[in-house]
Design an enzyme around this catalytic site. Sequence first.
Site, PDB file in Angstrom:
ATOM      1  N   TYR A  80     -51.101  19.693 -43.229  1.00  0.00           N
ATOM      2  CA  TYR A  80     -52.113  18.695 -43.568  1.00  0.00           C
ATOM      3  C   TYR A  80     -53.241  19.339 -44.366  1.00  0.00           C
ATOM      4  O   TYR A  80     -53.697  18.816 -45.366  1.00  0.00           O
ATOM      5  CB  TYR A  80     -52.658  18.056 -42.292  1.00  0.00           C
ATOM      6  CG  TYR A  80     -53.531  16.864 -42.560  1.00  0.00           C
ATOM      7  CD1 TYR A  80     -52.972  15.591 -42.640  1.00  0.00           C
ATOM      8  CD2 TYR A  80     -54.901  17.004 -42.735  1.00  0.00           C
ATOM      9  CE1 TYR A  80     -53.766  14.490 -42.901  1.00  0.00           C
ATOM     10  CE2 TYR A  80     -55.698  15.904 -42.996  1.00  0.00           C
ATOM     11  CZ  TYR A  80     -55.137  14.649 -43.080  1.00  0.00           C
ATOM     12  OH  TYR A  80     -55.916  13.568 -43.336  1.00  0.00           O
ATOM     13  N   PHE A 132     -56.967   1.867 -71.312  1.00  0.00           N
ATOM     14  CA  PHE A 132     -55.669   1.661 -70.679  1.00  0.00           C
ATOM     15  C   PHE A 132     -55.901   0.598 -69.603  1.00  0.00           C
ATOM     16  O   PHE A 132     -57.019   0.453 -69.107  1.00  0.00           O
ATOM     17  CB  PHE A 132     -55.124   2.970 -70.086  1.00  0.00           C
ATOM     18  CG  PHE A 132     -53.761   2.777 -69.481  1.00  0.00           C
ATOM     19  CD1 PHE A 132     -52.675   2.520 -70.299  1.00  0.00           C
ATOM     20  CD2 PHE A 132     -53.564   2.810 -68.112  1.00  0.00           C
ATOM     21  CE1 PHE A 132     -51.419   2.294 -69.757  1.00  0.00           C
ATOM     22  CE2 PHE A 132     -52.310   2.585 -67.561  1.00  0.00           C
ATOM     23  CZ  PHE A 132     -51.240   2.334 -68.387  1.00  0.00           C
ATOM     24  N   LYS A 266     -46.420  10.940 -65.242  1.00  0.00           N
ATOM     25  CA  LYS A 266     -46.083  11.198 -66.649  1.00  0.00           C
ATOM     26  C   LYS A 266     -46.203  12.688 -66.930  1.00  0.00           C
ATOM     27  O   LYS A 266     -45.218  13.371 -67.111  1.00  0.00           O
ATOM     28  CB  LYS A 266     -47.008  10.387 -67.546  1.00  0.00           C
ATOM     29  CG  LYS A 266     -46.786   8.893 -67.350  1.00  0.00           C
ATOM     30  CD  LYS A 266     -48.033   8.093 -67.542  1.00  0.00           C
ATOM     31  CE  LYS A 266     -47.784   6.655 -67.126  1.00  0.00           C
ATOM     32  NZ  LYS A 266     -48.978   5.853 -67.217  1.00  0.00           N
ATOM     33  N   ARG A 389     -46.800  -5.405 -74.222  1.00  0.00           N
ATOM     34  CA  ARG A 389     -48.129  -4.813 -74.377  1.00  0.00           C
ATOM     35  C   ARG A 389     -48.866  -5.678 -75.403  1.00  0.00           C
ATOM     36  O   ARG A 389     -49.066  -5.310 -76.541  1.00  0.00           O
ATOM     37  CB  ARG A 389     -48.036  -3.352 -74.832  1.00  0.00           C
ATOM     38  CG  ARG A 389     -47.392  -2.425 -73.828  1.00  0.00           C
ATOM     39  CD  ARG A 389     -48.299  -1.923 -72.698  1.00  0.00           C
ATOM     40  NE  ARG A 389     -48.557  -2.825 -71.608  1.00  0.00           N
ATOM     41  CZ  ARG A 389     -48.990  -2.429 -70.417  1.00  0.00           C
ATOM     42  NH1 ARG A 389     -49.181  -1.155 -70.141  1.00  0.00           N
ATOM     43  NH2 ARG A 389     -49.252  -3.285 -69.476  1.00  0.00           N
TER      44      ARG A 389
HETATM   45  C1  LIG Z   1     -50.132   5.550 -66.742  1.00  0.00           C
HETATM   46  C2  LIG Z   1     -51.468   5.835 -67.229  1.00  0.00           C
HETATM   47  C3  LIG Z   1     -52.562   5.807 -66.360  1.00  0.00           C
HETATM   48  C4  LIG Z   1     -52.433   5.385 -64.909  1.00  0.00           C
HETATM   49  O1  LIG Z   1     -51.606   6.241 -64.192  1.00  0.00           O
HETATM   50  P1  LIG Z   1     -50.778   5.732 -62.913  1.00  0.00           P
HETATM   51  O2  LIG Z   1     -50.178   6.974 -62.356  1.00  0.00           O
HETATM   52  O3  LIG Z   1     -49.753   4.760 -63.394  1.00  0.00           O
HETATM   53  O4  LIG Z   1     -51.726   5.097 -61.984  1.00  0.00           O
HETATM   54  C5  LIG Z   1     -53.801   6.113 -66.891  1.00  0.00           C
HETATM   55  N1  LIG Z   1     -53.955   6.428 -68.190  1.00  0.00           N
HETATM   56  C6  LIG Z   1     -52.919   6.464 -69.041  1.00  0.00           C
HETATM   57  C7  LIG Z   1     -53.142   6.822 -70.471  1.00  0.00           C
HETATM   58  C8  LIG Z   1     -51.643   6.167 -68.601  1.00  0.00           C
HETATM   59  O5  LIG Z   1     -50.619   6.174 -69.469  1.00  0.00           O
END
Ligand SMILES: *Cc1c(COP(=O)(O)O)cnc(C)c1O
Length: 482
Positions: A80, A132, A266, A389
Amino acid sequence: MSSIKFFSGENVPLEMHKVRMVQKIHLLPIEKRMQCMSEAGYNTFLLKNLDIFLDMLTDSGTNAMSENQYAAMLQADDSYAGSETFYRLERVLQDIFGMKHFLPAHQGRACEHIIAQILVQDKSIALMNYHFTTTKAHISRMGGIIEEIIIDEAYKIQSTNPFKGNMDIDKLQKAIKQHGKDKISMVRIEAGTNLIGGQPVSMANLREVSKICRSEGIKLIYDASLLTDNLYFHKIRENEYKNKDLKEITREIGSLTDLIYFSARKLGAARGGGILTSDGDMFGKMRELVPLFEGFLTYGGMSVREMEAMAIGLQESLDMDVISQTPIFVEALCNDLTAKGIPVVSPPGGLGCHLDAKAFCSHVPQTEYPAGALAAAVFIAGGIRGMERGTISEQRNEDGTEHYADMELLRLAFPKRVFTLSQVKYIADRLSWLYANRNLIGGLEFVEEPKVLRFFFGRLQPKGDWPQKLAAQFRKDFGESL
Ligand SMILES: *Cc1c(COP(=O)(O)O)cnc(C)c1O
């Protein structure tokens, strides 16, 4: 990567990896695809993954992981507090960005929540190249106002500007003068500007923005979620970075900004998020919020296994063979579509291929959501799931009127290292069939419209029976074929 030349002269996005684990996918008959789309309320977010052939909704949490990432997950230190996994991840991040403090959070928007809590006051202004969806939602929730000061060229769907994500320096200086620096909560730069087509920001631009922020005492926040594509473009499109190490580039970004945050769904090809800063004051304020909203400071709502995968994924993000795969596939698809006369955002960016729905379905008025209609039609035509989008992704104005998006785009995202070239050819083929029959595509209208982030779970219906007509044409042209 793209520097490997073919004897034929053809420009081929050669894969610099081999596939050692696979997942079977299914292509349903068109009648079933039409039925699935109807059951999903013509919202691709509500489709079930089993019904989808090629899932190009997003690159969020869907990127292929490397063998080293999977291996690292087995040595995660489950505790933890004080987990060694945390310190490993912290060391990697400090090394990449040269920043002092790291705070974990469960995903990108959780970072935005914490940052907005400490920086945004009622009616304060957040200046940014572009918003975003989740960023805007968190800043607005705190009563903040967003002003986009991206270069005008960014709004041109077809352009030759290599850095359409750049901030307009004139607009920045004017905005600071107009509002006064005390009213400005932050300047935010988003790498690989998501909503305008994955368009990069140049280092030259970041340097200028940084200089102004430093001289005015305004915090410069950098959203690094789409950093890898932007890194690739620094090297490919910005001459002075051609021979620079990727780590030198990330270090420079760290030195120019006050805070970096990212979605590790990402960046790092795992699932999580994080915030970095060398600013002791901001760090102190944010540190109080992490245990409250995310989890203890050494995991922040993430599984330690994901954190191990992230640490390796981040290191692998400094390998050009790894990070070039998405942009060269995007370029291959965009060039193929452009050659077929199909309107896409140019120059090709990172993240995915973006179809210009206003031009593709020029007969569908913006009041009937052309990008949403195109998303539904692309799924019906090929079992390919993209993401709207456009206006559906916007929120209504305070008075309930529609807020029309600057651009109506259908994004076909490339999860990193997931698809093959023959699948890309299939996508181009089905899109060219759809383009030839684009007059059959009709509009959509809401039947269930949530107030916040309506694109996630709102439900729509077609105006008229155009999906049936589209399916009938498909049968005529393709016979028994799926
Ligand atoms: C996806 C994304 C986010 C948000 O991230 P999450 O992990 O989906 O909450 C913020 N900024 C950008 C540019 C993104 O592509």
